[in-house]
Design a protein around this motif. Structure first.
Motif, mmCIF file in Angstrom:
data_model
loop_
_atom_site.group_PDB
_atom_site.id
_atom_site.type_symbol
_atom_site.label_atom_id
_atom_site.label_comp_id
_atom_site.label_asym_id
_atom_site.label_seq_id
_atom_site.Cartn_x
_atom_site.Cartn_y
_atom_site.Cartn_z
ATOM 1 N N VAL A 1 8.682 -13.690 -3.364
ATOM 2 C CA VAL A 1 9.917 -12.909 -3.508
ATOM 3 C C VAL A 1 10.981 -13.758 -4.187
ATOM 4 N N ALA A 2 11.686 -13.155 -5.111
ATOM 5 C CA ALA A 2 12.752 -13.858 -5.824
ATOM 6 C C ALA A 2 13.910 -14.157 -4.879
ATOM 7 N N PRO A 3 14.696 -15.200 -5.140
ATOM 8 C CA PRO A 3 15.880 -15.483 -4.317
ATOM 9 C C PRO A 3 16.779 -14.246 -4.226
ATOM 10 N N GLY A 4 17.150 -13.898 -3.023
ATOM 11 C CA GLY A 4 17.965 -12.702 -2.807
ATOM 12 C C GLY A 4 17.162 -11.421 -2.749
ATOM 13 N N GLY A 5 15.840 -11.531 -2.971
ATOM 14 C CA GLY A 5 14.981 -10.350 -2.965
ATOM 15 C C GLY A 5 14.547 -9.947 -1.571
ATOM 16 N N TRP A 6 13.658 -8.958 -1.529
ATOM 17 C CA TRP A 6 13.322 -8.304 -0.259
ATOM 18 C C TRP A 6 11.824 -8.251 -0.012
ATOM 19 N N LEU A 7 11.432 -8.536 1.230
ATOM 20 C CA LEU A 7 10.074 -8.350 1.711
ATOM 21 C C LEU A 7 10.120 -7.302 2.822
ATOM 22 N N ALA A 8 9.352 -6.245 2.677
ATOM 23 C CA ALA A 8 9.350 -5.169 3.663
ATOM 24 C C ALA A 8 7.917 -4.860 4.062
ATOM 25 N N LEU B 1 9.942 -11.332 13.259
ATOM 26 C CA LEU B 1 11.338 -11.742 13.055
ATOM 27 C C LEU B 1 11.467 -13.255 13.160
ATOM 28 N N ASP B 2 10.883 -13.833 14.200
ATOM 29 C CA ASP B 2 10.983 -15.273 14.409
ATOM 30 C C ASP B 2 10.343 -16.035 13.253
ATOM 31 N N ALA B 3 9.158 -15.595 12.827
ATOM 32 C CA ALA B 3 8.443 -16.303 11.769
ATOM 33 C C ALA B 3 9.226 -16.290 10.458
ATOM 34 N N LEU B 4 9.808 -15.152 10.112
ATOM 35 C CA LEU B 4 10.531 -15.048 8.845
ATOM 36 C C LEU B 4 11.913 -15.696 8.931
ATOM 37 N N ALA B 5 12.545 -15.628 10.096
ATOM 38 C CA ALA B 5 13.845 -16.292 10.266
ATOM 39 C C ALA B 5 13.689 -17.798 10.130
ATOM 40 N N GLY C 1 14.096 -18.982 6.765
ATOM 41 C CA GLY C 1 15.426 -18.856 6.183
ATOM 42 C C GLY C 1 15.814 -17.465 5.739
ATOM 43 N N ALA C 2 14.997 -16.467 6.058
ATOM 44 C CA ALA C 2 15.304 -15.098 5.655
ATOM 45 C C ALA C 2 16.220 -14.415 6.666
ATOM 46 N N ARG C 3 16.949 -13.433 6.204
ATOM 47 C CA ARG C 3 17.734 -12.566 7.083
ATOM 48 C C ARG C 3 16.857 -11.366 7.422
ATOM 49 N N VAL C 4 16.589 -11.151 8.709
ATOM 50 C CA VAL C 4 15.516 -10.245 9.113
ATOM 51 C C VAL C 4 16.034 -9.076 9.942
ATOM 52 N N ARG D 1 2.608 3.972 17.764
ATOM 53 C CA ARG D 1 3.624 2.923 17.675
ATOM 54 C C ARG D 1 3.451 2.153 16.372
ATOM 55 N N ARG D 2 4.557 1.906 15.688
ATOM 56 C CA ARG D 2 4.537 1.143 14.447
ATOM 57 C C ARG D 2 5.642 0.085 14.467
ATOM 58 N N VAL D 3 5.382 -1.032 13.805
ATOM 59 C CA VAL D 3 6.321 -2.147 13.727
ATOM 60 C C VAL D 3 6.813 -2.281 12.292
ATOM 61 N N PHE D 4 8.123 -2.447 12.149
ATOM 62 C CA PHE D 4 8.772 -2.529 10.838
ATOM 63 C C PHE D 4 9.511 -3.857 10.717
ATOM 64 N N VAL D 5 9.433 -4.454 9.543
ATOM 65 C CA VAL D 5 10.152 -5.688 9.283
ATOM 66 C C VAL D 5 10.699 -5.659 7.843
ATOM 67 N N VAL D 6 11.977 -5.884 7.714
ATOM 68 C CA VAL D 6 12.616 -5.998 6.393
ATOM 69 C C VAL D 6 13.342 -7.324 6.360
ATOM 70 N N ALA D 7 12.971 -8.169 5.413
ATOM 71 C CA ALA D 7 13.551 -9.505 5.320
ATOM 72 C C ALA D 7 14.150 -9.733 3.928
ATOM 73 N N GLN D 8 15.366 -10.219 3.901
ATOM 74 C CA GLN D 8 15.977 -10.602 2.625
ATOM 75 C C GLN D 8 15.931 -12.104 2.484
#
Length: 259
Positions: free
Chosen positions: A123-130, A173-177, A180-183, A248-255
């Protein structure tokens, strides 16, 4: 042990399967991305949505299934679709992506938590992983299949078959945080109201149970299917609205942090 996918069967409940993707994409804050990649795009019906939202972006889909890629190229010709394994795509490297989406795919990748650094790296700097993954594996729709597959008549054929698995939102959330991502992470339990004959079997036979069914020899599969149908009917008794499938589904959006 390999298995294949059937795009037409998968799309039987297209609306129910598509709703999580819509809600996942709605939390992605990208305004004008240049590149969007859908990892595990399936038949491409949902990959068309980011193309509609960001018409100026280059939107690409990737899937390891030849049948899914063929269906996507046929039905969504304005989106570029490539046949590729997710892990191989990551290992090959390449240009950064502004929005990287993975919907109901990572649950099929063993140890996918370990892939999060590589995914975020693309992902590019400032980009998004969902990403969105099912997390209903303790429901009868899965436990009944597992119990039946473990019985002596079938165990020799189903041992080692692909089964989906995922983690709780806090784990992602913990893994991506830590990277350094905002999750933003959450979970939702949908109550899908299904109709028709053996609707839960129709649902699982297109997804979670499909590898198990394909692993069985022709002389054993009909008996397995009949018993699976019977047990699922007993577990999912129709109510006033119809058969209710809790999912049940789990969602994660990380910038990713900016440059």
């Amino acid at each position: 042990m390999t298995h294949s996918w059937d795009p037409q069967h998968y799309l039987t409940y297209a609306d129910e399967r598509g709703r999580p993707f819509v809600e996942l994409l709605g939390r992605v804050g990208a305004e004008a991305p240049r590149t969007v990649v859908d990892l595990g795009c399936g038949p491409g019906n949902l990959t068309a949505l980011p193309a509609q939202r960001w018409p100026d972006a280059e939107v690409r889909g990737l899937d390891s299934s030849a049948a899914m890629v063929e269906a996507a190229r046929r039905d969504v010709p304005h989106v570029e679709v490539e046949r590729a394994d997710l892990r191989e795509w990551l290992a090959a490297g390449g240009a950064s992506v502004d929005v990287l989406v993975s919907n109901a795919t990572l649950q099929w990748v063993p140890g996918h938590l370990d892939l999060l650094p590589a995914l975020l790296e693309r992902v590019a700097p400032g980009g998004w992983l969902a990403l969105q993954v099912p997390a209903n594996f303790d429901e009868p729709s899965h436990t009944i299949r597992a119990e039946l597959a473990a019985e002596p008549a079938y165990a020799a054929h189903t041992q080692g078959v692909a089964v989906p698995a995922s983690h709780d939102p806090a784990t992602y959330l913990d893994a991506l945080a830590r990277l350094g991502a905002r999750v933003d992470a959450w979970e939702t339990t949908y109550l899908h109201v299904l109709t028709g004959d053996d609707p839960v079997f129709e649902w699982v036979s297109a997804t979670g149970a499909r590898p198990t069914l394909q692993a069985l020899p022709d002389d054993l599969r009909p008996g397995f299917e009949a018993e699976l149908r019977r047990r699922l009917r007993a577990a999912y008794v129709p109510g006033p609205a119809g058969v209710v499938l809790a999912f049940r589904r789990v969602f994660v959006v990380a910038q990713k942090a900016g440059a």
